[in-house]
Design a protein around this motif. Structure first.
Motif, PDB file in Angstrom:
ATOM      1  N   PHE A  27       0.832  -1.193   0.000  1.00 31.76           N
ATOM      2  CA  PHE A  27       0.000   0.000   0.000  1.00 31.76           C
ATOM      3  C   PHE A  27       0.875   1.253   0.000  1.00 31.76           C
ATOM      4  CE2 PHE A  27      -2.467  -3.368   1.830  1.00 31.76           C
ATOM      5  CZ  PHE A  27      -3.769  -3.152   1.417  1.00 31.76           C
ATOM      6  N   THR A  28       0.358   2.305  -0.620  1.00 39.00           N
ATOM      7  CA  THR A  28       1.042   3.592  -0.638  1.00 39.00           C
ATOM      8  C   THR A  28       0.321   4.556   0.310  1.00 39.00           C
ATOM      9  OG1 THR A  28       1.707   3.293  -2.937  1.00 39.00           O
ATOM     10  CG2 THR A  28       1.752   5.548  -2.065  1.00 39.00           C
ATOM     11  N   PRO A  29       1.024   5.084   1.312  1.00 34.90           N
ATOM     12  CA  PRO A  29       0.367   6.034   2.225  1.00 34.90           C
ATOM     13  C   PRO A  29       0.341   7.439   1.629  1.00 34.90           C
ATOM     14  CG  PRO A  29       2.617   5.628   2.937  1.00 34.90           C
ATOM     15  CD  PRO A  29       2.395   4.752   1.736  1.00 34.90           C
ATOM     16  N   LYS A  30      -0.805   8.104   1.777  1.00 40.84           N
ATOM     17  CA  LYS A  30      -0.960   9.483   1.338  1.00 40.84           C
ATOM     18  C   LYS A  30      -1.790  10.241   2.363  1.00 40.84           C
ATOM     19  CE  LYS A  30      -0.420   8.621  -3.608  1.00 40.84           C
ATOM     20  NZ  LYS A  30      -0.914   8.929  -4.977  1.00 40.84           N
ATOM     21  N   VAL A  31      -1.843  11.543   2.211  1.00 40.96           N
ATOM     22  CA  VAL A  31      -2.595  12.400   3.120  1.00 40.96           C
ATOM     23  C   VAL A  31      -3.871  12.850   2.427  1.00 40.96           C
ATOM     24  CG1 VAL A  31      -2.581  14.650   4.279  1.00 40.96           C
ATOM     25  CG2 VAL A  31      -0.563  13.166   4.382  1.00 40.96           C
ATOM     26  N   ALA A  32      -5.002  12.794   3.152  1.00 41.26           N
ATOM     27  CA  ALA A  32      -6.283  13.150   2.533  1.00 41.26           C
ATOM     28  C   ALA A  32      -7.259  13.669   3.581  1.00 41.26           C
ATOM     29  CB  ALA A  32      -6.882  11.941   1.832  1.00 41.26           C
ATOM     30  N   GLY A  33      -7.954  14.727   3.218  1.00 35.31           N
ATOM     31  CA  GLY A  33      -8.992  15.290   4.065  1.00 35.31           C
ATOM     32  C   GLY A  33      -9.726  16.365   3.284  1.00 35.31           C
ATOM     33  N   ALA A  34     -11.041  16.365   3.331  1.00 32.66           N
ATOM     34  CA  ALA A  34     -11.820  17.285   2.501  1.00 32.66           C
ATOM     35  C   ALA A  34     -11.401  18.733   2.686  1.00 32.66           C
ATOM     36  CB  ALA A  34     -13.311  17.123   2.815  1.00 32.66           C
TER      37      ALA A  34
END
Length: 318
Positions: A27-34
């Motif tokens: 898996f590739t970790p990324k940052v996400a939030g509306a």
């Protein structure tokens, strides 16, 4: 400060290969939030942005803070919580733009936002307060924080911009409808999608959705996002339709609505007409879908202008 937003940001884990997640080997970790997607989009376009939130005092929280701050967003009002962890989710990329999202955020640090986390001056000195329907769904304390933030904004003539952004898995439909309408009623600008309009008002007609929001107490501008059909905007003085930018190869549609909000608010901050601001919003939203990740496809001003320029129309049909 141009725009201040309140909300949760998580670490997203995406399988490196498309398909069902059960077959994933890495898996590739990324940052996400509306909210931070929108703030980072605005920052890339040259605007001053600030974020209010909580993160777990853990490595995931550190990753998020580093990423968001590195994109030029002010994080001075982000608290580290030693008692609760940073939330995360898995993004399952199946095929042809089909995406499924699985959240693991219950009891997260952001869901424990409290009134003491609000800095009144921070909100009072912003041009816009941007909120989504996700944050009040996280917990009762988050709902209280959002309602108080709106009150602060109203007291200081900070415009409230609201994206209903419904997450039905987080609360009952009755509570969601009641709360989202209550927030909409106190918002100056509302950015719903067709599905959200149907949920709140029982119609999929964009003009009826817009008018239903305009009938509320404080709403002065509504932009209804219509996906591939662009957007419909309406104010007491004017209304109109803006065509979408056609994307021939959608890679990842998640985050397009957040990009749309960034483009629209950028247009307003640049004193564009509502129509031109919506056109910019459609362009940013389209660009987001062409790159994997929630915020990675957000353009800077030079890329946006190139994308929207006349000499690009052969490559980007409208």
């Amino acid at each position: 400060m141009d725009v201040v937003a309140i909300g949760e940001t998580l670490v997203s884990l995406t399988p490196k290969a498309n398909g069902l997640m059960r077959h994933a080997e890495s898996f590739t970790p990324k940052v996400a939030g509306a909210e931070t997607n929108t703030l980072m989009g605005l920052s890339r376009l040259g605007h001053e942005t600030g974020w209010i939130s909580r993160l777990g005092d853990d490595e995931l929280g550190a990753r998020i803070l580093t990423t968001v701050r590195g994109e030029g967003v002010d994080t001075s009002n982000v608290m580290f919580d030693r008692q609760h962890q940073t939330g995360l989710f898995f993004k399952e990329m199946i095929h042809g733009g089909e995406v499924r999202v699985h959240y693991y955020r219950k009891g997260s640090a952001a869901s424990h936002l409290e009134m003491d986390d609000l800095n009144e001056d921070y909100i009072a000195n912003a041009t816009f307060l941007y909120i989504s329907g996700i944050t009040p769904a996280l917990s009762e304390s988050c709902k209280t924080v959002i309602m108080r933030a709106i009150s602060i904004a109203k007291e200081h003539d900070t415009k409230v911009v609201f994206d209903p952004n419904i997450r039905k898995k987080l609360w009952s439909e009755e509570e969601a409808r009641t709360t989202l309408l209550e927030i909409s009623n106190q918002s100056d600008i509302v950015l719903p999608g067709i599905a959200e309009g149907a949920f709140l008002f029982g119609t999929t007609d964009d003009k009826e959705i817009a008018q239903s929001f305009l009938n509320l107490d404080d709403v002065s501008c509504v932009v209804v996002k219509r996906g591939e059909r662009g957007a419909y905007y309406s104010t007491p003085e004017s209304s109109g339709e803006v065509d979408a930018y056609e994307v021939r190869n959608v890679i990842d549609p998640v985050g397009a609505g957040d990009g749309f909000a960034a483009g629209f608010l950028s247009g307003l901050l640049d004193h564009l007409s509502i129509e031109k601001a919506v056109e910019r919003a459609c362009a940013v939203g389209a660009m987001v879908t062409t790159i994997p990740g929630d915020f990675e496809g957000l353009p800077d001003r030079a890329r946006l202008e190139q994308f929207m320029s006349s000499d690009q129309r052969e490559d980007v049909e409208r």
